[in-house]
Design a protein around this motif. Sequence first.
Motif, mmCIF file in Angstrom:
data_model
loop_
_atom_site.group_PDB
_atom_site.id
_atom_site.type_symbol
_atom_site.label_atom_id
_atom_site.label_comp_id
_atom_site.label_asym_id
_atom_site.label_seq_id
_atom_site.Cartn_x
_atom_site.Cartn_y
_atom_site.Cartn_z
ATOM 1 N N UNK A 66 0.828 -1.208 0.000
ATOM 2 C CA UNK A 66 0.000 0.000 0.000
ATOM 3 C C UNK A 66 0.875 1.278 0.000
ATOM 4 N N UNK A 67 1.982 1.205 0.786
ATOM 5 C CA UNK A 67 2.880 2.376 0.813
ATOM 6 C C UNK A 67 3.461 2.625 -0.573
ATOM 7 N N UNK A 68 3.842 1.584 -1.267
ATOM 8 C CA UNK A 68 4.410 1.750 -2.607
ATOM 9 C C UNK A 68 3.362 2.301 -3.577
ATOM 10 N N UNK A 69 2.151 1.823 -3.431
ATOM 11 C CA UNK A 69 1.097 2.312 -4.331
ATOM 12 C C UNK A 69 0.818 3.791 -4.091
ATOM 13 N N UNK A 70 0.775 4.156 -2.819
ATOM 14 C CA UNK A 70 0.522 5.577 -2.526
ATOM 15 C C UNK A 70 1.641 6.480 -3.047
ATOM 16 N N UNK A 71 2.857 5.987 -2.931
ATOM 17 C CA UNK A 71 3.955 6.805 -3.440
ATOM 18 C C UNK A 71 3.895 6.952 -4.964
ATOM 19 N N UNK A 72 3.525 5.829 -5.617
ATOM 20 C CA UNK A 72 3.398 5.910 -7.083
ATOM 21 C C UNK A 72 2.272 6.881 -7.483
ATOM 22 N N UNK A 73 1.168 6.825 -6.772
ATOM 23 C CA UNK A 73 0.042 7.711 -7.102
ATOM 24 C C UNK A 73 0.396 9.170 -6.889
ATOM 25 N N UNK A 74 1.092 9.433 -5.782
ATOM 26 C CA UNK A 74 1.493 10.841 -5.513
ATOM 27 C C UNK A 74 2.477 11.320 -6.574
ATOM 28 N N UNK A 75 3.371 10.443 -6.999
ATOM 29 C CA UNK A 75 4.334 10.833 -8.038
ATOM 30 C C UNK A 75 3.628 11.144 -9.350
ATOM 31 N N UNK A 76 2.619 10.368 -9.695
ATOM 32 C CA UNK A 76 1.883 10.619 -10.935
ATOM 33 C C UNK A 76 1.144 11.966 -10.882
ATOM 34 N N UNK A 77 0.543 12.198 -9.710
ATOM 35 C CA UNK A 77 -0.175 13.479 -9.599
ATOM 36 C C UNK A 77 0.790 14.658 -9.690
#
Length: 571
Positions: free
Chosen positions: A455-466
Motif C-alpha cells: 500500500x505504501x508503494x502504491x501511494x507513493x506511485x500515485x502521488x508521483x503521478x499526480x
Amino acid sequence: MITKLKVQRFRTRRPEPVAPPAPLPITSAAVSASAKAAPVPPQASSQTPPAQTPPSGQPRVGDRAFFPTEEEDGFSGMTFPTAQTAADAPTTIDAIRQEGLTGRQLRMARRLAQKHGLPATSDFDAVRLLRNAGIDPFQANSVLELVSASDGPPVPPSGSRALTITPGGDGIKLPQTMKPIQLPSTEEQMERAHFAEVGKIQRDIVARRRKKSLLLAARLFVFVGLPTILAAIYYYTIATPMYSSHSEFVIQQNDAGISSMLKGSTMATSQDSIAAQGYLQSQDAMERLDRDIGFRNQFSAPDIDPLQRLDANATQSATYKAYKKHVKISYDPTEGLIKMEVITPDPQLSVKYSRALIGYAEERADQLTAQVRDDQMQGSRESYDEAEAKLKDANERVVALQEKNKILSSEVEVSLITAQIGQLETQLTTEKLSLAQMEANENPNQARMEPVKRRIATLEDQIAQLRAKLTENDVNGQSLARVQSELLVAQADVAMRQLLLSQSVQAMELARNEASRQTRYLSVSVNPVAADEAAYPRAFESTLVVMLILIGIYLMISMTIAILYEQVTSG
C-alpha cells in the motif's frame, strides 16, 4: 462843421436923375419897416473889400467911389423915435425873459449864435450875445442868411429891398442892392471834389455789393435751392413708401458649459453673435433668401419708383447692394442683442423676410459648434468600439484555450490535484506509521507487513503521478502549468480589455456632455410685426440732409476756387 457867416455891407446903386416926386410924409411905421428891411451892422465896414482902380480909369462894380456913402442913402441926419437898434436892446437875461419871446424865436437865435460862433449857454444867452455883437436875431435878413447858409451857397432874398415904402404901395421904389459874386475858394472846391469822389466810390461799392449779392443768390438757387426743391418733390410725391419690421434676438449657451466667471455675461456668446450678424449681412444669406422667398423679383416690380427699383436683369452685386440697403442688422455688445430691421414695399413681406432670416441665423449658430461636437463624439465612439472589439477577441481566446485543454479553469485543476496529493500524502504517512510499529516488534509478522508495504508503494506511485501531472507534459504535449499560464494571460487580457472598455464608456459620456455644452440656442426677444404705416422715406429729414450736403459741396468748391484764384493772382 460850422461856418462863420461873414456879413458884408451892400451898397445901393445910384439912381438915375429924375424929377423928384412930391414929398410924402414920413411916418414911424415906414421908418420901422425901412430899418427892418435893410439893417447895416456896425462891424460890416471892416470887412468891406478895398476898392480897386480900373485900368481904363472907369469905376467898377464893388468900388467905394461907384456907390454913395452911408450919409447919402437918403436918410442922413434923420432920427426916428420908434427906431430901436441892437445897442439899445436889453442886454440882461432877465430883461430878455420879460420880452415874451416865442420858442421859435429862441431857437432861431440859438442857431444864429452857433452860425456866428458865439458860445451861448442857453437860448436867452444866445439872444444876449447876438445883441452885444450888434446883430438883431429877429431881423428878416439874419433869418434868410441863416437858412441859405444851412441849405447851400448864399442866395439873395426874395422880394424887394426898398429902403422906403409908400403908403399906397405904388410910389417910386429905390434901386435894389447888388450882392457881389462869390466864387468858391480852392479849399472848398477840393473839399467838394473830394466829397463827390467819395460819394461816387460809395455808390460804386454799393452797386458792386448789390451785384455780388444777386450773383450769390443766383448761384445758391441754382446749385443748392433748385436741387433741394427737386429732392423735396421726389421724397414727398414720387418715392415709393417702404414698411419696416423690427426684431431682436440673442444667441444663448448652456449654463453648464460656461465658467463661473463668464456666466451671465455676453462674452461667452459674443463671437457667435458676431458670426451670425456677419452671415445675415453676407451675399450667401441674400442668395438663400432669393431662392426660398424671392428678393430680386419683389424689388424689381414696376410699382416701385425708378430710383429704388432693381433692374430685371440686375447682377448679383447690384442685388446685394439693394439687400444691404433694405436689411439692416446691428449687434449691441453691452446687451448681447442682435437687432434687425427689414424694409420692403409690403408690410407682410417684411415680416416674412424677418422670420426667414431668423431661421437662417439659428441654423448658422447651431452649425458653428456642430463640427466640434461631432469631432468629440466621433473620437469617443471610435475608442469605445475598438475597446469592445478587443475585449471580444480576448474572451474568445480564453474560451479556445479552455476547449483545447478541456480545462475550465487552470486554478481549479491545480487546486484539485493539490488536494488529491494532500490526501494521498496523509494515507502514505498513516501506512508508514503502521509499518514502523510492526517493525518495532522483536518478531514482526511478515504476512501482515507485506500488504502494508504494498500500500505504501502504491501511494507513493500515485502521488508521483499526480505531481508529474502538474509539471510534466501529457500525451498532447501540454502541462497543467503551461495551460494555467496561458489561461492566466488570456484572462488578464480580458480584464484589461474590460477596463479599457469602461474607460471608453466614460470618455464617451464626457464627450456627450461637452457636446451638449457646445450647443447654441437662439432666443427671439422681439418678434417681427407688420407695420400699418410707412416708415420710409422720411421726407423732411432726407430733404434737409440733401440741402446740407449741397451746401457743404458748394462751400468746399467755392473755397477751393477762391484759394486757387488767390494763389494765381498773388503769384
